[in-house]
Design a protein around this motif. Structure first.
Motif, PDB file in Angstrom:
ATOM      1  N   ASN A 155       0.809  -1.228   0.000  1.00  0.00           N
ATOM      2  CA  ASN A 155       0.000   0.000   0.000  1.00  0.00           C
ATOM      3  C   ASN A 155       0.837   1.271   0.000  1.00  0.00           C
ATOM      4  OD1 ASN A 155      -3.105  -0.405   0.259  1.00  0.00           O
ATOM      5  ND2 ASN A 155      -2.209  -2.042   1.509  1.00  0.00           N
ATOM      6  N   SER A 190       2.075   1.848  -3.423  1.00  0.00           N
ATOM      7  CA  SER A 190       1.092   1.763  -4.507  1.00  0.00           C
ATOM      8  C   SER A 190       0.898   3.121  -5.179  1.00  0.00           C
ATOM      9  CB  SER A 190      -0.253   1.278  -3.966  1.00  0.00           C
ATOM     10  OG  SER A 190      -1.263   1.441  -4.942  1.00  0.00           O
ATOM     11  N   VAL A 200      -5.080  -1.520  -1.308  1.00  0.00           N
ATOM     12  CA  VAL A 200      -4.738  -2.882  -1.735  1.00  0.00           C
ATOM     13  C   VAL A 200      -5.054  -3.815  -0.571  1.00  0.00           C
ATOM     14  CG1 VAL A 200      -2.935  -4.403  -2.618  1.00  0.00           C
ATOM     15  CG2 VAL A 200      -2.875  -1.948  -3.160  1.00  0.00           C
ATOM     16  N   THR A 259      -0.800  -6.300  -7.106  1.00  0.00           N
ATOM     17  CA  THR A 259      -1.162  -5.514  -5.914  1.00  0.00           C
ATOM     18  C   THR A 259      -2.008  -4.330  -6.368  1.00  0.00           C
ATOM     19  OG1 THR A 259       0.972  -4.354  -6.068  1.00  0.00           O
ATOM     20  CG2 THR A 259       0.843  -6.234  -4.577  1.00  0.00           C
ATOM     21  N   ASN A 263      -5.948  -2.148  -6.012  1.00  0.00           N
ATOM     22  CA  ASN A 263      -7.036  -1.807  -5.095  1.00  0.00           C
ATOM     23  C   ASN A 263      -8.285  -2.631  -5.404  1.00  0.00           C
ATOM     24  OD1 ASN A 263      -5.255   0.182  -4.321  1.00  0.00           O
ATOM     25  ND2 ASN A 263      -6.341   1.857  -5.306  1.00  0.00           N
TER      26      ASN A 263
END
Length: 944
Positions: free
Chosen positions: A552, A555, A563, A573, A575
């Motif tokens: 996360n 990301s 995620v 990975t 959302n």
């Protein structure tokens, strides 16, 4: 002479056995029993014949051999004597009876040499053999054509003999052989020689293509059709147009393909690229990828590649030019699309995406909607990752009924059975992975899901599982602190929190629990839970260890969601919410094609990556979406996952051992180039087609590239991140370009396992180390002899490649370590996976991870596991900032994978895979056949 009693109710079977002289006799299992008994007597002495233990063992082995042989034979599928002897040898090796197997091998070799000393005619002379066609016609064997096809198959290959293949083929024929059996006979002959030289794998593949050409041409044109490779070179263009029209008429191909300039595309086909296949790749393509009608294949390899290229060019302005560009990329093996794209591109149901990630809602309707989505997505060959963390745990209150929840496990059982029932269109097993955060109250039951003991109603034997681990848990483990488990209905914001925010909220809930404000919770030692996680990972292969916060904090899409899990193979990975199912479209650069002894071919790699990113972006627009949540997500964010394969092959070309600083540095620099070219390609697509819908607010829009996001993780972690951040390319210019024009794709890179597309292209899977230098590989197409061609070339140059070396490689599990005459530098270069310290794999993965906006499927190998070793290994992975890990590979006690025996490769003589037993270890071992995860599990080909 001693013998065991018959092991089956009917020792003599209606199945025929073809002798070496062409005559036949009924299959008789007692002869197998006698042969096995003789081998045991040779090693253990004559008294062994009176031993109850030996007699029972011989009976079990004989039954194994009989079962394996009869599974793939019948009244119209006779066995050859060599097949039976190969299966005996294989059973002995798999059973761990290495000395007995060696005696049996020596016996066979002595008799083979005796036969070879008998006078042979200058040229193989076929006996008077007639061939039966499906329509009942009987014709004399066309020996000249058989010799031509074999000669073509051997052309241009070193160390192969067309005469030897022809002679072996003729020895295997019998009068009245069917045309189908005749087409297989030379393939069977050539593949028995693969272990003597890897080039026989190419011979076998080319001979299989002769069967395929006949099958395809007869289906497309009707009547008796056949063409040698040379003849097919002239026929390919006309055949291609007929193939497209026939596929459309059958309802399998998109009618829009007929509107392409088929003459131009047919002229662009390169027939000689058919010669690039090795046997494993060609058999896999034949069994699983080529279009067929009622099991009649009518799609030839170059038509297959062009069909995929056309399917990805449907919306291009100059469709033919792009189709040719895409065709050249994949048919040259520089890049390969993922399996769903290869299955479905250009068809009437083009579901081209590899992976789908979902979040399951905490109510009955939401749970079964999630399971229904799994079925719909799996139908067209999608691998699934489910986030189950929101579902309340055992003992939680159910407001609607005023009852108590049974927890998440009963629903996981239903999801497991759904994956079994919906098996990806009948092409491969349905595959799903369930993720659960480490603070969930049901996590301890979750750890037990893959056990073979306990209440089977709370077991999921077919589903993969993975832990979604927050950094706070790892800090508690390292500090020997307490850890509290909660039910998500009472701590709902933990699911969407990560980094410092998660830590703050989690600690607040612990205080609330201590004040009695939370109803369902349990406190335990973090180390105890961690120890159990690692123990179950070793014992059952699951749950995998994946890290929530790095996924996360790094990301690019932090502004638009969280995620909550990775995918089936832990490289995606993205959302997810209950309204958005994340989708990823995968493909892999064949790194081996872009490396020479001098290093990386930069210009070629840049061309490959730019074209590959365009192909992956096109997938999003031509894709067939089975559920609206997937289409909505994919069209808004447009993520793709460009990965790589052939990493080990590239190291061979560079003469760099996997376990070295040089290999780690190469992993860094090669991934930096791929990252640079991929981000640049997506930015240029944004300039041409527009940025993805949610670009504004992303890390990209702020000029924060993957290499820059490492600092975000460092800020949250503090001292708990130790990662090299060096770079060599002009990233500042690229940052400015991305901010200026945007990105076409929210995510661009992910390294998937490449389980089958690496087989097709004939290179090592993904970023995997060398498994064995000589072994039998199992997949859904059968068992295949695999020999490391780079090693064979080197040993030939050193004058060390001979029958003794082949025998030594078999005896020592394909490892060079115990073979004294091999130089130390050669042993280091060709060290196998279990000879490496897995920390080298983590170091290389960490260097790659800094350049990747998603993750990588990272398998770890450990020859002699212990709790301490596992703890050190996975903590090392966390400290290096890895986002995920994949399988923990253990070595079986009996080393069944070493069985590299003549005649054991391919579906033509496939044997049932034996699941290895767990390796000896200090960690308690559950009696689970999956405990030692097989590197070549034929059911584990989820993503690619």
């Amino acid at each position: 002479m001693h013998s065991t009693e018959p092991v089956s109710q009917s020792a003599v079977s209606p199945v025929a056995v073809i002798r070496r002289d062409g005559t036949s006799s009924p299959f008789d299992s007692t002869k197998i029993s006698v042969a096995v008994t003789k081998a045991f007597l040779e090693v253990e002495g004559r008294d062994a014949g009176t031993s109850t233990r030996v007699r029972e063992l011989i009976g079990e082995l004989t039954l194994q051999v009989e079962t394996a042989l009869l599974r793939h034979s019948g009244p119209d599928k006779p066995l050859h004597i060599e097949q039976i002897q190969d299966q005996v040898e294989l059973a002995l090796m798999r059973g761990g009876h290495h000395k007995v197997a060696r005696a049996y091998v020596l016996y066979r070799e002595e008799h083979a040499k005796a036969r070879s000393r008998q006078p042979i005619a200058a040229e193989p002379v076929a006996p008077a053999i007639s061939v039966r066609h499906p329509d009942g016609r009987v014709e004399p064997l066309d020996t000249d054509r058989l010799a031509l096809v074999i000669s073509e198959a051997c052309a241009g290959l070193e160390a192969v003999s067309a005469d030897a293949v022809l002679a072996e083929t003729l020895r295997n024929l019998y009068d009245g052989i069917t045309i189908a059996e005749l087409s297989i006979a030379p393939v069977m002959a050539a593949r028995t020689m693969v272990e003597t030289d890897p080039n026989y794998s190419f011979v076998s593949a080319r001979l299989l293509q002769d069967k395929l050409r006949r099958e395809a041409l007869e289906f497309v044109y009707g009547g008796v059709q056949q063409a040698s490779h040379g003849e097919m070179g002239q026929r390919y263009p006309a055949y291609f147009a007929e193939f497209v029209h026939r596929g459309i008429a059958l309802g399998q191909l998109d009618p829009e393909l007929a509107n392409f300039d088929l003459e131009r595309l047919g002229a662009a086909l390169v027939p000689d690229r058919d010669l690039r296949f090795q046997f494993l790749g060609m058999q896999t393509l034949y069994d699983r990828y080529l279009l067929h009608s009622d099991q009649h294949r009518y799609e030839l390899p170059q038509a297959f590649f062009m069909r995929v290229a056309m399917g990805l060019s449907l919306l291009e302005s100059d469709r033919e030019a792009r189709a040719i560009e895409f065709y050249d990329l994949i048919s040259s093996f520089d890049f390969m699309c993922s399996t769903p794209t290869l299955f479905n591109a250009g068809t009437t149901r083009p579901q081209l995406s590899s992976c789908f990630l979902t979040t399951v809602a905490d109510d009955l309707e939401g749970i079964f909607h999630g399971i229904s989505n799994n079925a719909l997505l799996s139908k067209y060959a999608g691998g699934l990752g489910n986030d189950w963390t929101p579902v309340r745990g055992i003992g939680a209150h159910i407001k609607g009924t005023n009852g108590q929840s049974q927890g998440v496990v009963p629903f996981l059982k239903i999801a497991n059975d759904t994956a079994v029932a919906v098996n990806q269109g009948g092409k491969r097993k349905g595959a799903v992975c369930a993720y659960l955060e480490t603070w969930h109250i049901d996590v301890e039951e979750f750890l037990d899901l893959r056990k073979n003991t306990g209440d089977d109603r709370r077991r999921t034997h077919d589903m993969n599982t993975a832990n979604w681990v927050p950094d706070e848990f790892m800090r508690r483990v390292r500090a020997d602190g307490e850890w509290t488990l909660f039910s998500p209905d009472e701590v709902p914001d933990l699911h969407d929190s990560y980094g410092p925010e998660f830590t703050e909220r989690y600690r607040a809930y612990e205080l609330a629990a201590s004040r009695g404000e939370i109803r369902v919770f349990r406190t335990l030692k973090a180390k105890d839970l961690w120890r159990r996680m690692l123990t179950m990972l070793f014992e059952t292969g699951h749950p995998w260890i994946t890290f929530k916060d790095p996924c996360n904090l790094r990301s690019p899409q932090q502004h638009s969601g969280v995620v909550h899990s990775s995918n089936l193979c832990t490289e995606i990975t993205l959302n997810t919410t209950v309204d958005e199912v994340a989708v990823c479209n995968l493909g892999s650069v064949n790194l081996a094609q872009h490396v020479t002894a001098e290093g990386i071919d930069h210009a070629r790699l840049e061309r490959t990556v730019r074209t590959a990113v365009r192909m992956l972006d096109n997938v999003i627009d031509v894709n067939f979406y089975t559920i609206p949540e997937a289409k909505r997500s994919n069209m808004r964010h447009r993520p793709v996952g460009l990965g790589l394969m052939g990493f080990q092959d590239a190291l061979f070309a560079l003469r760099v051992p996997m376990g070295s600083e040089a290999a780690v540095e190469f992993a860094d620099r090669s991934m930096e180039e791929i990252s640079y070219y991929a981000i640049s390609a997506s930015a240029e697509l944004a300039a041409e087609r527009g940025a993805y819908e949610t670009f504004q607010g992303s890390l990209w829009s702020k000029g924060i590239l993957p290499i820059d996001s490492v600092q975000l993780l460092a800020d949250a972690r503090g001292a708990d991140l130790d990662l090299d951040r060096s770079s060599t390319l002009d990233w500042e210019t690229l940052r400015a370009r991305v901010v200026e024009v945007g990105m076409r794709n929210s995510n661009v890179m992910a390294i998937a396992p490449t389980a089958t597309i690496a087989n097709i292209t004939g290179v090592g899977q993904s970023i995997e180390p060398l498994y064995r230098n000589l072994y039998v590989k199992s997949n859904m197409s059968g068992d295949f002899t695999v020999v490391n061609p780079a090693l064979v070339r080197e040993l030939k140059e050193l004058g060390l490649w001979d029958e003794v070396m082949i025998g030594d490689l078999k005896y020592f599990d394909g490892s060079l370590g115990a073979i004294d005459r091999i130089p130390a530098e050669v042993k280091a270069l060709y060290a196998t996976a279990f000879e490496l310290d897995s920390r080298w794999l983590i170091e290389a993965a960490a260097r790659r991870q800094k350049w990747i906006d998603q993750a990588q499927s990272l398998n770890l190998y450990i020859a002699a596991p212990s709790g301490r070793k596992l703890d050190e290994l996975y903590q090392h992975a966390w400290l290096r900032g890895l986002k995920t890990t994949y399988y923990l590979r253990s070595q079986s006690a009996t080393h069944v994978e070493k069985s590299t025996l003549r005649g054991t490769d391919g579906k033509l003589n496939a044997v049932s895979p034996v699941v290895p037993a767990p390796a000896p270890t200090a960690v308690p071992v559950d009696p689970n056949p999956g405990a030692a995860c097989s590197i070549d599990d034929p059911d584990c080909e989820a993503c690619q």
